[in-house]
Enzyme design. Structure first.
Site, PDB file in Angstrom:
ATOM      1  N   ASP A   1      -0.448  -5.671   0.299  1.00 55.24           N
ATOM      2  CA  ASP A   1      -1.777  -5.934  -0.244  1.00 55.24           C
ATOM      3  C   ASP A   1      -1.785  -7.264  -1.104  1.00 55.24           C
ATOM      4  O   ASP A   1      -0.604  -7.486  -1.711  1.00 55.24           O
ATOM      5  CB  ASP A   1      -2.086  -4.793  -1.211  1.00 55.24           C
ATOM      6  CG  ASP A   1      -2.759  -3.616  -0.642  1.00 55.24           C
ATOM      7  OD1 ASP A   1      -3.258  -3.488   0.608  1.00 55.24           O
ATOM      8  OD2 ASP A   1      -2.615  -2.474  -0.977  1.00 55.24           O
TER       9      ASP A   1
ATOM     10  N   CYS B   1       0.967  -1.216   0.052  1.00 55.86           N
ATOM     11  CA  CYS B   1      -0.141  -0.019  -0.077  1.00 55.86           C
ATOM     12  C   CYS B   1       0.976   1.177   0.077  1.00 55.86           C
ATOM     13  O   CYS B   1       1.833   1.218   0.893  1.00 55.86           O
ATOM     14  CB  CYS B   1      -1.002   0.142   1.109  1.00 55.86           C
ATOM     15  SG  CYS B   1      -1.846   1.532   1.520  1.00 55.86           S
TER      16      CYS B   1
END
Length: 139
Positions: A41, A34
């Site tokens: 992520d 992220c």
């Protein structure tokens, strides 16, 4: 061929360039960071394409996907970047990349990006096969 992350996508000649056929791939272990928090992520990427003259080589695709592991990207950006890179490498007749990101802050994000080669029209009634997902990460 190397076994470390790489931005190089290798291809091989389409064995049946005179025929439209559908290639379906799933990448259930895609990771990036992220850009706001630096937290990882995770996503399952689903690639569907109709090749023109070239097909993407699987090991290079794996190493390419691995290269995003330590990079910060918004979901929308990384999905479109990957599609752009795959299109640049293979020049497909049609390509769709679906990125199914795991829950973050109580929200699932799906991003779908498509490319259609200029002038290419599918034969009437081309229905892309719906494959059962092999990943146990999300239905």
């Amino acid at each position: 061929m190397p076994s470390t992350p790489s931005k190089t996508l290798e291809t091989f000649p389409n064995p049946k360039p005179g025929r439209d056929f559908h290639i379906h791939m799933e990448v259930p272990e895609f990771t990036c960071l992220c850009p706001k928090t630096g937290q990882p992520d995770f996503a399952t990427l689903v690639l569907d394409y109709i090749p023109n003259q070239a097909c993407v080589e699987l090991k290079s695709l794996k190493l390419y996907m691995w290269s995003f592991r330590d990079e910060g990207h918004f979901h929308e950006d990384v999905t479109n970047r990957i599609l752009d890179d795959l299109v640049a490498a293979t020049d497909p007749r049609y390509m769709r990349l679906t990125a199914k990101f795991y829950v973050r802050g109580g929200i699932f994000t799906n991003v779908v990006a498509e490319h259609r080669k200029d002038g290419w029209q599918p034969a009437p009634r081309v229905d892309l096969t719906q494959f059962e997902h092999q990943s146990n990460t999300r239905g």
